[in-house]
Design an enzyme around this catalytic site. Structure first.
Site, short mmCIF file in Angstrom:
data_model
loop_
_atom_site.label_atom_id
_atom_site.label_comp_id
_atom_site.label_asym_id
_atom_site.label_seq_id
_atom_site.Cartn_x
_atom_site.Cartn_y
_atom_site.Cartn_z
N ILE A 39 0.84 -1.20 0.00
CA ILE A 39 0.00 0.00 0.00
C ILE A 39 0.88 1.25 0.00
CG2 ILE A 39 -1.67 1.36 1.33
CD1 ILE A 39 -2.71 -1.32 2.47
N ARG A 107 -3.33 -9.30 4.28
CA ARG A 107 -4.09 -10.55 4.37
C ARG A 107 -3.72 -11.51 3.25
NH1 ARG A 107 -10.28 -10.66 4.56
NH2 ARG A 107 -10.31 -8.72 3.37
N ASP A 176 -14.14 1.52 1.84
CA ASP A 176 -15.50 0.99 1.82
C ASP A 176 -16.43 1.93 1.06
OD1 ASP A 176 -14.71 -1.19 3.45
OD2 ASP A 176 -14.88 0.09 5.22
N HIS A 203 -14.80 -1.44 9.86
CA HIS A 203 -14.07 -1.77 8.64
C HIS A 203 -13.77 -3.26 8.58
CE1 HIS A 203 -11.61 -1.10 5.15
NE2 HIS A 203 -10.50 -1.54 5.74
#
Length: 337
Positions: A39, A107, A176, A203
């Site tokens: 990221i 993840r 989101d 979240h």
């Protein structure tokens, strides 16, 4: 207002403790912690291109000089500095206006955001411990998952250091919102750039609550559309994790969302008040301490919590127990329970 150099020297000579303050809103400094990661790199690219950012301080445990050198070749306003390892963290965050934290492990297939807790909780705790000392007035935007727990962790660390201000700590839930707007626009044939869908709650999973009833432009959804769209938004992160087949999680869309939120914080600092959804300490929903709602951002961070009035009250009620479990887990981690 900054003290003149003579006053600062006099204060130091007399043994007074000089508390770090934020820079002038005319020269905003943004610190990016986790700048070498999946990221962090695209987020750094977007922040380097933000004309409001005067100084972009990059921090990570490895590879920061290379990322900084790469970004510094871009012909935009922001000065780029590199900071590597714990010894250089203080300098990275000192006097920052905004600190964005995507640091942590991503993840993998089969993992929930909560599975990241053991590793990422310690990373956030240690970063915020330094921030509390070096940049207590900074606006802190946490991307590191599980956000529902890492924001309470950061709050407890700031409290232990006597510098907690609930207006200055945010969990970034902008992804989101971005996803909801993309999915609704695709489904209904809207212009995605003009579609607005507030998302409240938290979240992760059922705590992500898209307020489809408040979509702009005004949009009608069938019960079947809502039944398909809501879980898709809630599980969109898993959709990306599975599609990448072990090669990572949502990095590009998260980078865009993080940059959009950081820009909103900087605009607020400069006096351009604006409304964003964010996970903050809030009394908007009874029975839970942290909750994401639309908030008005300004020079002090959260200027106003706009709260929740929606037809999705059943979803909100269902999220409270899960959020409280996530929050308690974060608090317990810092308190050693």
């Amino acid at each position: 207002m900054a003290l003149p150099a003579k006053s600062l020297a006099s204060a130091a000579a007399n043994g007074l403790r000089l508390v770090s303050v934020r820079n002038s809103s005319s020269q905003p400094k943004v610190a990016l912690l986790g700048a070498s990661g999946g990221i962090g790199q695209p987020l750094g690219l977007l922040l380097k291109q933000d004309p409001l950012v005067a100084h972009l301080a990059l921090y990570d445990v490895v590879n920061t000089p290379g990322v900084a050198a790469d970004l510094s070749h871009i012909d935009s306003k922001a000065k780029v500095t590199a900071h590597t390892g714990a010894a250089e963290l203080h300098a990275a965050v000192k006097d920052a206006d905004v600190i964005v934290i995507p640091a942590g492990v991503p993840r993998k297939p089969g993992m929930t955001r909560d599975d990241l807790f053991n590793t990422n909780a310690g990373i956030v705790r240690d970063l915020v411990e330094t921030i509390a000392k070096a940049a207590p007035k900074a606006l802190i935007a946490i991307i590191t998952n599980p956000v529902n727990s890492t924001v309470p962790i950061a709050a407890e660390v700031l409290k232990k250091n006597g510098v907690y201000d609930k207006r200055r700590l945010f969990g970034v839930t902008t992804l989101d919102v971005v996803r909801s707007q993309a999915f609704v626009a695709e489904l209904k044939g809207h212009d995605a750039t003009k579609t607005v869908v507030p998302v409240v709650g938290g979240h992760a999973g059922i705590t992500i609550i898209p307020l489809l009833s408040q979509t702009k432009p005004s949009t009608k959804f069938s019960d079947e559309e809502i039944a398909k769209l809501t879980p898709r938004i809630q599980d969109a992160g898993t959709e990306v994790v599975n599609a990448k087949a072990g090669a990572g999680s949502a990095t590009l869309s998260m980078a865009l969302a993080g940059a959009r939120f950081a820009n909103a914080l900087v605009r607020g600092i400069k006096g351009d008040k604006n409304v964003q959804c964010a996970y903050v300490e809030s009394d908007a929903v009874k029975g839970v301490q942290y909750f994401s709602t639309p908030v008005e951002l300004g020079p002090n961070g959260v200027e106003k919590i706009l709260g929740v009035t929606s037809y999705e009250q059943k979803l909100i009620d269902a999220s409270v127990a899960e959020l409280n479990k996530n929050i308690e887990k974060g608090v317990a981690f810092v308190k050693g329970k």
